[in-house]
Write a protein that holds these residues in place. Structure first.
Motif, PDB file in Angstrom:
ATOM      1  N   LYS A 279       0.842  -1.199   0.000  1.00  0.00           N
ATOM      2  CA  LYS A 279       0.000   0.000   0.000  1.00  0.00           C
ATOM      3  C   LYS A 279       0.876   1.247   0.000  1.00  0.00           C
ATOM      4  O   LYS A 279       1.044   1.948   0.997  1.00  0.00           O
ATOM      5  CB  LYS A 279      -0.946   0.025   1.200  1.00  0.00           C
ATOM      6  N   ASP A 280       1.436   1.487  -1.157  1.00  0.00           N
ATOM      7  CA  ASP A 280       2.355   2.603  -1.339  1.00  0.00           C
ATOM      8  C   ASP A 280       2.203   3.097  -2.772  1.00  0.00           C
ATOM      9  O   ASP A 280       2.030   2.297  -3.699  1.00  0.00           O
ATOM     10  CB  ASP A 280       3.795   2.127  -1.077  1.00  0.00           C
ATOM     11  N   ASP A 281       2.262   4.386  -2.969  1.00  0.00           N
ATOM     12  CA  ASP A 281       2.077   4.941  -4.315  1.00  0.00           C
ATOM     13  C   ASP A 281       3.124   4.444  -5.312  1.00  0.00           C
ATOM     14  O   ASP A 281       2.882   4.449  -6.518  1.00  0.00           O
ATOM     15  CB  ASP A 281       2.107   6.474  -4.261  1.00  0.00           C
ATOM     16  N   THR A 282       4.274   4.013  -4.809  1.00  0.00           N
ATOM     17  CA  THR A 282       5.304   3.491  -5.708  1.00  0.00           C
ATOM     18  C   THR A 282       4.810   2.244  -6.432  1.00  0.00           C
ATOM     19  O   THR A 282       5.144   2.014  -7.607  1.00  0.00           O
ATOM     20  CB  THR A 282       6.595   3.168  -4.928  1.00  0.00           C
ATOM     21  N   PHE A 283       4.013   1.427  -5.738  1.00  0.00           N
ATOM     22  CA  PHE A 283       3.434   0.238  -6.379  1.00  0.00           C
ATOM     23  C   PHE A 283       2.591   0.648  -7.583  1.00  0.00           C
ATOM     24  O   PHE A 283       2.686   0.050  -8.666  1.00  0.00           O
ATOM     25  CB  PHE A 283       2.580  -0.533  -5.375  1.00  0.00           C
ATOM     26  N   ALA A 382      -7.049  -1.076   7.896  1.00  0.00           N
ATOM     27  CA  ALA A 382      -8.220  -0.970   7.033  1.00  0.00           C
ATOM     28  C   ALA A 382      -7.863  -1.556   5.675  1.00  0.00           C
ATOM     29  O   ALA A 382      -6.687  -1.740   5.357  1.00  0.00           O
ATOM     30  CB  ALA A 382      -8.645   0.492   6.891  1.00  0.00           C
ATOM     31  N   MET A 383      -8.894  -1.850   4.865  1.00  0.00           N
ATOM     32  CA  MET A 383      -8.665  -2.368   3.517  1.00  0.00           C
ATOM     33  C   MET A 383      -8.775  -1.235   2.509  1.00  0.00           C
ATOM     34  O   MET A 383      -9.677  -0.390   2.595  1.00  0.00           O
ATOM     35  CB  MET A 383      -9.686  -3.454   3.181  1.00  0.00           C
ATOM     36  N   TYR A 384      -7.843  -1.223   1.559  1.00  0.00           N
ATOM     37  CA  TYR A 384      -7.810  -0.200   0.508  1.00  0.00           C
ATOM     38  C   TYR A 384      -7.823  -0.886  -0.865  1.00  0.00           C
ATOM     39  O   TYR A 384      -7.410  -2.046  -0.994  1.00  0.00           O
ATOM     40  CB  TYR A 384      -6.560   0.668   0.635  1.00  0.00           C
ATOM     41  N   GLN A 385      -8.287  -0.151  -1.872  1.00  0.00           N
ATOM     42  CA  GLN A 385      -8.252  -0.653  -3.242  1.00  0.00           C
ATOM     43  C   GLN A 385      -7.762   0.443  -4.171  1.00  0.00           C
ATOM     44  O   GLN A 385      -8.079   1.628  -3.969  1.00  0.00           O
ATOM     45  CB  GLN A 385      -9.639  -1.112  -3.692  1.00  0.00           C
ATOM     46  N   VAL A 386      -6.994   0.050  -5.181  1.00  0.00           N
ATOM     47  CA  VAL A 386      -6.559   1.017  -6.184  1.00  0.00           C
ATOM     48  C   VAL A 386      -7.736   1.311  -7.113  1.00  0.00           C
ATOM     49  O   VAL A 386      -8.246   0.410  -7.792  1.00  0.00           O
ATOM     50  CB  VAL A 386      -5.361   0.487  -7.007  1.00  0.00           C
ATOM     51  N   GLN A 387      -8.181   2.550  -7.096  1.00  0.00           N
ATOM     52  CA  GLN A 387      -9.291   3.000  -7.936  1.00  0.00           C
ATOM     53  C   GLN A 387      -8.880   4.279  -8.651  1.00  0.00           C
ATOM     54  O   GLN A 387      -8.525   5.267  -8.009  1.00  0.00           O
ATOM     55  CB  GLN A 387     -10.548   3.260  -7.093  1.00  0.00           C
ATOM     56  N   TYR A 391      -5.061   4.755  -4.040  1.00  0.00           N
ATOM     57  CA  TYR A 391      -5.641   3.876  -3.023  1.00  0.00           C
ATOM     58  C   TYR A 391      -6.821   4.574  -2.343  1.00  0.00           C
ATOM     59  O   TYR A 391      -6.717   5.726  -1.913  1.00  0.00           O
ATOM     60  CB  TYR A 391      -4.601   3.507  -1.963  1.00  0.00           C
ATOM     61  N   VAL A 392      -7.931   3.850  -2.250  1.00  0.00           N
ATOM     62  CA  VAL A 392      -9.143   4.366  -1.607  1.00  0.00           C
ATOM     63  C   VAL A 392      -9.560   3.373  -0.527  1.00  0.00           C
ATOM     64  O   VAL A 392      -9.602   2.155  -0.766  1.00  0.00           O
ATOM     65  CB  VAL A 392     -10.291   4.527  -2.642  1.00  0.00           C
ATOM     66  N   GLU A 393      -9.867   3.871   0.664  1.00  0.00           N
ATOM     67  CA  GLU A 393     -10.282   2.988   1.752  1.00  0.00           C
ATOM     68  C   GLU A 393     -11.652   2.388   1.455  1.00  0.00           C
ATOM     69  O   GLU A 393     -12.579   3.091   1.050  1.00  0.00           O
ATOM     70  CB  GLU A 393     -10.312   3.734   3.080  1.00  0.00           C
ATOM     71  N   ILE A 394     -11.773   1.075   1.673  1.00  0.00           N
ATOM     72  CA  ILE A 394     -13.044   0.380   1.483  1.00  0.00           C
ATOM     73  C   ILE A 394     -13.808   0.424   2.808  1.00  0.00           C
ATOM     74  O   ILE A 394     -13.347  -0.123   3.807  1.00  0.00           O
ATOM     75  CB  ILE A 394     -12.822  -1.093   1.057  1.00  0.00           C
ATOM     76  N   LYS A 395     -14.931   1.063   2.807  1.00  0.00           N
ATOM     77  CA  LYS A 395     -15.724   1.204   4.046  1.00  0.00           C
ATOM     78  C   LYS A 395     -16.599  -0.022   4.278  1.00  0.00           C
ATOM     79  O   LYS A 395     -17.054  -0.659   3.345  1.00  0.00           O
ATOM     80  CB  LYS A 395     -16.603   2.462   3.961  1.00  0.00           C
TER      81      LYS A 395
END
Length: 395
Positions: A279-283, A382-387, A391-395
């Protein structure tokens, strides 16, 4: 006459002995009288010496994007503290050392920081490097706080009473990943991969264990990969052959980006779930369009916390960009370490570690205190997804 001469010699000898005893008493008295003067000289010197904070992590190499944000967090915290007078009139100095996230280098890093007589250490970043260095700090009785080392054994083993962290451990992270895969994505067959390191393999082992205890899904592949390899097509083929509808990967973004890219180029739409090492912008920058849809766990988003808002704004103003990975966790760790020194009015190990476990402190993560093991009470994942490229947190 002979007897008289002998008495005279004895009398002279006694006079000499008495003189030596008296001289020794005077010297001892003088020495004792001088000691308070020496202590008196040392006390003011100690009271004006700077407080030294070591900052250890990867500041070069593939994983520098994890370590540099911690250096910047430390700089901002120390800059603010020193502007308000430091702690009890003592300024704070940073001693920054690069461990490249490698255990064999981390031991040298720790040795350097001990030689530089740091009072506390902010770091290390990677679990393997942290574990390698902790024994050196322990021997020197130096408190260490990591914003990102999540290996459970670092606190749960009880081996490192000098270690604290502002992030939850991998068992909690793996639990979230497995629950999300089974309950939210309804996956049935899961391939579990890891990079063979303390961090990645440790997380994967927890994920595998949780899956094996849950009837909703099964592990169809459990595989370790070699970090730094140019090509992962062989393991991607194994994933495809296993029939897995999802992958849980324990490791870092360099390997994850290559695996995801290879999967997507092969036409595989298999779900990919990873950890805070991904979970890093480099990815996203490396995997580009193939990063879209990838899931990764990370620290709970606290960017609306007033202290977090201020810290982020100060970062933008000073460095001209948004902060990177683990910035708020590092900021919180720096604040907590300095608060413990201030509250205890000391830099010795017992005073500082006791303050960390008993004193609450306001941070960008919320109000924190540390339990007996060194884990921060109240932090989580928390869980995040690349959208759309972020990365955006999944609520």
């Amino acid at each position: 006459m002979q007897i008289h001469h002998s008495r005279k010699k004895h009398f002279t000898a006694w006079i000499l002995v008495l003189a030596m005893v008296l001289a020794g008493s005077v010297l001892m008295s003088c020495g004792e009288a001088e000691k308070p003067a020496e202590t008196a000289k040392e006390a003011p010197a100690k009271a004006t010496e700077p407080i030294r904070m070591g900052v250890a992590g990867p500041h070069s190499g593939d994983l520098a994007s994890y370590g540099i944000p911690t250096v910047k967090a430390a700089e901002l915290v120390v800059e603010q503290r020193n502007a308000s007078g430091g702690i009890a009139g003592r300024k704070i100095e940073l001693v920054v050392e690069d461990d490249v996230c490698k255990p064999e280098i981390a031991t040298n890093t720790a040795t350097k920081l001990v030689a530089d007589e740091v009072d506390v250490v902010l770091g290390h970043i990677c679990s393997g490097a942290t574990k390698a260095a902790l024994g050196i700090y322990k021997e020197s009785k130096i408190p260490v706080m990591s914003p990102s080392a999540t290996n459970p054994g670092l606190t749960q083993s009880g081996d490192y009473p000098n270690f604290f962290r502002t992030i939850a451990s991998d068992d909690a992270q793996a639990r979230l990943e497995v629950d999300f895969a089974l309950a939210k994505l309804n996956l049935k067959k899961i391939a579990v991969l890891h990079d063979k390191g303390d961090y990645g393999k440790g997380l994967a082992e927890f994920a595998k264990s949780f899956l094996e205890q849950d009837a909703r899904g099964e592990v169809v592949l459990y595989e370790g990969i070699t970090p730094g390899a140019v090509d992962y097509s062989a393991v991607v083929q194994k994933i495809k052959n296993s029939g897995a509808d999802g992958v849980i990967f324990g490791g870092y973004h360099p390997e994850a980006s290559k695996i995801v890219t290879a999967m997507r180029k092969k036409g595989m739409d298999t779900f990919f779930i990873s950890d805070d090492g991904v979970k890093d912008d480099t990815f996203i920058k490396v995997a580009k369009e193939y990063a879209e849809g990838v899931y990764a766990t990370g620290p709970v988003d606290t960017t609306q916390n007033p202290m977090a808002v201020e810290a982020i704004e100060r970062h933008r103003k000073k460095y001209g960009e948004d902060p990177g990975a683990f910035f708020l966790n590092a900021y919180a760790a720096a604040v907590a370490l300095l608060n413990a020194i201030e509250k205890s009015n000391a830099t010795d190990f017992d005073s500082v570690t006791n303050a960390l476990r008993t004193e609450f402190v306001g941070t960008p993560l919320g109000i924190l205190r540390f339990d007996e093991r060194g884990d921060a009470i109240g932090v989580g994942f928390a869980m995040y997804q690349v959208q759309k490229g972020q990365y955006v947190e999944i609520k």
